[in-house]
Design an enzyme around this catalytic site. Sequence first.
Site, PDB file in Angstrom:
ATOM      1  N   ARG A  75       8.630  -2.078  12.356  1.00 24.60           N
ATOM      2  CA  ARG A  75       7.559  -2.173  11.009  1.00 24.60           C
ATOM      3  C   ARG A  75       8.497  -2.950   9.842  1.00 24.60           C
ATOM      4  NH1 ARG A  75       1.910  -0.026  10.201  1.00 24.60           N
ATOM      5  NH2 ARG A  75       1.318   0.148  12.307  1.00 24.60           N
ATOM      6  N   GLY A 101       0.769  -1.127  -0.006  1.00 26.64           N
ATOM      7  CA  GLY A 101      -0.083  -0.079   0.096  1.00 26.64           C
ATOM      8  C   GLY A 101       0.863   1.280   0.111  1.00 26.64           C
ATOM      9  N   ARG A 129      -0.351  -8.715  -3.273  1.00 22.46           N
ATOM     10  CA  ARG A 129      -0.383  -7.484  -2.220  1.00 22.46           C
ATOM     11  C   ARG A 129       0.487  -7.978  -1.058  1.00 22.46           C
ATOM     12  NH1 ARG A 129      -2.153  -3.921   1.255  1.00 22.46           N
ATOM     13  NH2 ARG A 129      -3.094  -4.503   3.015  1.00 22.46           N
ATOM     14  N   ASP A 185      -1.439  -4.862  13.941  1.00 19.79           N
ATOM     15  CA  ASP A 185      -1.984  -4.573  15.177  1.00 19.79           C
ATOM     16  C   ASP A 185      -3.063  -5.468  15.609  1.00 19.79           C
ATOM     17  OD1 ASP A 185      -2.828  -2.515  12.708  1.00 19.79           O
ATOM     18  OD2 ASP A 185      -4.536  -3.122  13.871  1.00 19.79           O
ATOM     19  N   ARG A 212       7.367   1.857   1.167  1.00 22.74           N
ATOM     20  CA  ARG A 212       7.493   0.656   1.421  1.00 22.74           C
ATOM     21  C   ARG A 212       8.010  -0.372   0.107  1.00 22.74           C
ATOM     22  NH1 ARG A 212       3.166  -2.253   4.521  1.00 22.74           N
ATOM     23  NH2 ARG A 212       3.648  -0.551   6.157  1.00 22.74           N
ATOM     24  N   SER A 238      -0.195  -4.707   5.603  1.00 18.09           N
ATOM     25  CA  SER A 238      -0.219  -4.987   6.912  1.00 18.09           C
ATOM     26  C   SER A 238      -1.967  -5.204   7.485  1.00 18.09           C
ATOM     27  CB  SER A 238       0.245  -3.750   7.887  1.00 18.09           C
ATOM     28  OG  SER A 238      -0.695  -2.681   7.279  1.00 18.09           O
ATOM     29  N   ARG A 269       2.063  11.045  -8.809  1.00 21.73           N
ATOM     30  CA  ARG A 269       1.426  11.419  -7.469  1.00 21.73           C
ATOM     31  C   ARG A 269       2.047  10.960  -6.373  1.00 21.73           C
ATOM     32  NH1 ARG A 269      -4.727  12.086  -7.430  1.00 21.73           N
ATOM     33  NH2 ARG A 269      -5.336  12.880  -9.626  1.00 21.73           N
TER      34      ARG A 269
HETATM   35  N1  HPA Z   1      -8.028  -2.048  10.080  1.00 23.68           N
HETATM   36  C1  HPA Z   1      -7.928  -1.880   8.607  1.00 23.68           C
HETATM   37  N2  HPA Z   1      -6.886  -2.145   8.047  1.00 23.68           N
HETATM   38  C2  HPA Z   1      -5.857  -2.128   8.703  1.00 23.68           C
HETATM   39  C3  HPA Z   1      -5.922  -2.446  10.270  1.00 23.68           C
HETATM   40  C4  HPA Z   1      -6.759  -2.363  10.934  1.00 23.68           C
HETATM   41  O1  HPA Z   1      -7.045  -2.259  12.114  1.00 23.68           O
HETATM   42  N3  HPA Z   1      -4.487  -2.794  10.431  1.00 23.68           N
HETATM   43  C5  HPA Z   1      -3.749  -2.737   9.400  1.00 23.68           C
HETATM   44  N4  HPA Z   1      -4.448  -2.469   8.387  1.00 23.68           N
END
Ligand code: HPA
Length: 234
Positions: A217, A20, A87, A204, A24, A90, A43
């Site tokens: 990360r 994304g 893809r 997370d 990265r 995270s 962009r």
């Molecule tokens: N929500 C949506 N997308 C995400 C999250 C999340 O908690 N963590 C990493 N990508």
Amino acid sequence: MTPHIRAGSGDIAETVLLPGDPLRAKWAAETYLDDPVLVNDVRGMLGFTGTWRGNRVTIHGTGMGMPSLSIYANELITSYEAKTLIRIGSCGAMQEDIAIRDVILAMSATSISTPSRGILRDMNFAPCADYGLLSAAHAAAQSKGSRTHVGGIYSSDVFYDERPDLNESMTRHGILAVEMEAAELYILAARHRCRALAVLTVSDHLLTREALPASDRQSSFGDMVEIALEAAFA
Ligand code: HPA
């Protein structure tokens, strides 16, 4: 050249890794590819093409969310003939037995809506990964000893979700994690007969509220890039 990608024809490889975050993409290209060349910066969305173990690979950012990913994936597939799209991103874990830094291989991607919804109309299409990529990624993850989970994920349209009951329902239905891009990638791959997979790192945890410190990360994301590359060329 397309509205969002300035690369010339032939500048994009058949195999494309899609983080994304454009920075990265830069880090992964400089860390894992030989001779990476910048092929897009329209962009600020960076894309690089280089080689990995002699195989041509492009690593290109998608931005966050399915509308942004859809623009880049559509152009990479229809104007540059990308055939394998993985893809790397995270996700937030939704099950107790999943820990921060674990790797998730998304077998399917549930959603409320995707940019393709208008095309699919009333159909609840089931976006799923390419089985060959999924099984090669699983083998690569096992041989690395990465803590890996294979199963369904949830591709959400909202990061700041005002409906905790929805997340609770996803957890109750065995969904492993939430992110914001894979469902549309899988649908586009199905439509254009490409191979797609999402290899995700847990950044997370929605149940424990734990989060990967920003400083950790990059090192935690390395395994995911190697798994994606090994799966692409297995
Ligand atoms: N929500 C949506 N997308 C995400 C999250 C999340 O908690 N963590 C990493 N990508």
